[in-house]
Design an enzyme around this catalytic site. Structure first.
Site, PDB file in Angstrom:
ATOM      1  N   LYS A  49       0.843  -1.204   0.000  1.00  0.00           N
ATOM      2  CA  LYS A  49       0.000   0.000   0.000  1.00  0.00           C
ATOM      3  C   LYS A  49       0.873   1.247   0.000  1.00  0.00           C
ATOM      4  O   LYS A  49       0.613   2.210  -0.725  1.00  0.00           O
ATOM      5  CB  LYS A  49      -0.919   0.001   1.237  1.00  0.00           C
ATOM      6  CG  LYS A  49      -2.071  -0.987   1.133  1.00  0.00           C
ATOM      7  CD  LYS A  49      -2.775  -1.206   2.474  1.00  0.00           C
ATOM      8  CE  LYS A  49      -3.773  -2.351   2.359  1.00  0.00           C
ATOM      9  NZ  LYS A  49      -4.302  -2.789   3.666  1.00  0.00           N
ATOM     10  N   GLN A  93      -4.480  -1.358   9.904  1.00  0.00           N
ATOM     11  CA  GLN A  93      -4.362  -2.684   9.302  1.00  0.00           C
ATOM     12  C   GLN A  93      -4.926  -3.758  10.243  1.00  0.00           C
ATOM     13  O   GLN A  93      -4.572  -3.820  11.413  1.00  0.00           O
ATOM     14  CB  GLN A  93      -2.885  -2.972   8.973  1.00  0.00           C
ATOM     15  CG  GLN A  93      -2.636  -4.283   8.270  1.00  0.00           C
ATOM     16  CD  GLN A  93      -3.259  -4.341   6.866  1.00  0.00           C
ATOM     17  OE1 GLN A  93      -3.206  -3.374   6.114  1.00  0.00           O
ATOM     18  NE2 GLN A  93      -3.865  -5.468   6.531  1.00  0.00           N
ATOM     19  N   ASP A 116     -11.093   3.061   4.664  1.00  0.00           N
ATOM     20  CA  ASP A 116     -11.378   1.617   4.633  1.00  0.00           C
ATOM     21  C   ASP A 116     -12.887   1.351   4.670  1.00  0.00           C
ATOM     22  O   ASP A 116     -13.326   0.231   4.411  1.00  0.00           O
ATOM     23  CB  ASP A 116     -10.713   0.947   5.845  1.00  0.00           C
ATOM     24  CG  ASP A 116      -9.726  -0.125   5.436  1.00  0.00           C
ATOM     25  OD1 ASP A 116      -9.687  -0.457   4.244  1.00  0.00           O
ATOM     26  OD2 ASP A 116      -9.007  -0.628   6.324  1.00  0.00           O
TER      27      ASP A 116
END
Ligand code: NDP
Length: 276
Positions: A49, A93, A116
Site C-alpha cells: 500500500k 491494518q 477503509d
C-alpha cells in the site's frame, strides 16, 4: 471463458489517479496506515500500500507500533492523525492483536478519513443505499464486474463468507445494484446447492481451492477473494483449473481482487481529500 484482469484494471485506475494528483498544486492528499505488531502477511500488505500510494503521488505514512501497544496508545495515535492537516485517509491494518477491541478502534477513525469504510457511519450509509466510503475489497469487486460489463441487475449472486470486510458490505453493494443476494457462511446447509444456483459466485472464505467445478453453474461469473498461503504459493478459494472450464468470467489469484483492493483504497483517499 474470460479472465477478469484485476491487475490491469488496477494499473489503469492508478494511472488515472496519478494524472489527477499531478494537477494538484500544493500539499498532496495524505494516507496514513497504522500497523500494530509484525504479522508477516500484514507487513506485506502495508508495504505494498505504501509503495503504490507513493508511486501514484500521495503523501504516505506508515505508523509501525509494537505488538504490545495498549489500546489507549493506539487510540491516541488515531486521534493525532484525525487532527492532522496533511492526512486525509487513515487505515488501521487488520487483524489487531487480541488485547485490542477492534470495534473501539473502528469507531475512533473520523468517518471523513475512514478510507477503509469500516466506521459505522460509512457502513450505515452503504446499507441505506447512499454510500460514501465503501470497503475497498467489495468496491474493487463491483468495479471489476462493471469494467467487464457483467450484468448484475436481476441476477442471483451468492457470496461465501459474511465478514465485515468482504461479505456483508458486498451483499449491500450488490443489492443496491438489484442483484438477488444470498450470503453463506460456515453454518449454511448444502453450500454446494447454493453455489450451483449462482449466476455470480463470490468466494471469501479463506479455504484453499475449496470450490471446484461441481459447485458451478455453466456460464457463471466467478470471483475469488480468497488468499491462502500454501507451500510458498498463494492460492484462492476456487480451484481455477476446473472452474475456469465452466465459468464465463473468472478472477485469477493472484492478479484478481487483491490489486483492485489497493486501487480502491487510493481512490477513497483522493475522495477524502476532495470532500475536505
Ligand atoms: P473471515 O475469516 O473473517 O471470514 C471467513 C468467512 O467464511 C466467515 O463468514 C465464515 O463463516 C465463512 N466460512 C469459512 N469456512 C466456510 C465453509 N466451509 N463454508 C461456508 N462458509 C465458510 O475472513 P475475511 O472475510 O477476512 O477473508 C476471507 C478471505 O479473503 C481470506 O482468504 C482473506 O485472506 C481474503 N481477503 C482477500 C482480500 C483481497 O484483497 N483479495 C481482502 C480481504 C480478505 P462464519 O461467519 O460462520 O465463521
Amino acid at each position: 471463458m474470460k479472465i477478469l484482469d484485476g491487475s490491469s484494471l488496477s494499473k489503469k485506475i492508478r494511472e488515472t489517479l496519478r494524472k489527477k494528483l499531478s494537477k494538484i498544486s500544493g500539499p498532496k492528499p495524505g494516507l496514513a496506515v497504522i500497523l500494530v505488531g509484525s504479522d508477516p502477511a500484514s507487513e506485506i500488505y502495508v508495504s505494498k500500500k505504501e509503495k503504490l500510494a507513493k508511486e501514484v503521488g500521495f503523501h504516505s505514512e506508515v505508523h509501525r507500533l509494537p505488538k504490545d501497544t495498549s489500546q489507549n496508545d493506539l487510540l491516541k495515535c488515531i486521534e493525532t492523525l484525525n487532527g492532522a492537516q496533511n492526512i486525509h485517509g487513515i487505515l488501521v491494518q487488520m487483524p489487531l492483536p487480541k488485547h485490542i477491541d477492534t470495534q473501539a478502534i473502528l469507531h475512533a477513525v473520523l468517518p471523513n478519513k475512514d478510507v477503509d469504510g469500516f466506521h459505522p457511519t460509512n457502513l450505515g450509509r452503504l446499507m441505506m443505499g447512499h454510500p460514501r466510503f465503501v470497503p475497498c475489497t467489495p468496491a474493487g469487486i463491483l468495479r471489476l464486474l462493471k469494467e467487464y460489463q457483467v450484468e448484475i441487475s436481476g441476477k442471483k449472486a451468492v457470496i461465501l463468507g459474511r465478514s465485515l470486510i468482504v461479505g456483508k458490505p458486498l451483499a449491500h453493494l450488490l443489492l443496491n445494484e438489484n442483484a438477488t443476494v444470498t450470503l453463506c457462511h460456515s453454518k449454511t446447509k448444502n453450500l454446494k446447492a447454493e453455489c450451483q444456483s449462482a449466476d455470480i459466485l463470490i468466494s471469501a472464505m479463506g479455504k484453499p481451492a475449496h470450490i471446484d467445478a461441481s459447485f458451478i453453474k455453466e456460464g457463471a461469473v466467478v470471483i475469488d477473494v480468497g488468499i491462502n498461503r500454501m507451500n510458498q504459493k498463494i492460492i484462492g478459494d476456487i480451484d481455477f483449473n476446473s472452474v475456469s472450464k465452466k465459468a464465463s468470467f473468472i478472477t485469477p489469484v493472484p492478479g484478481g481482487i487483491g490489486p483492485m483492493t489497493i486501487a480502491m483504497l487510493l481512490e477513497n483517499t483522493l475522495k477524502a481529500f476532495e470532500i475536505k
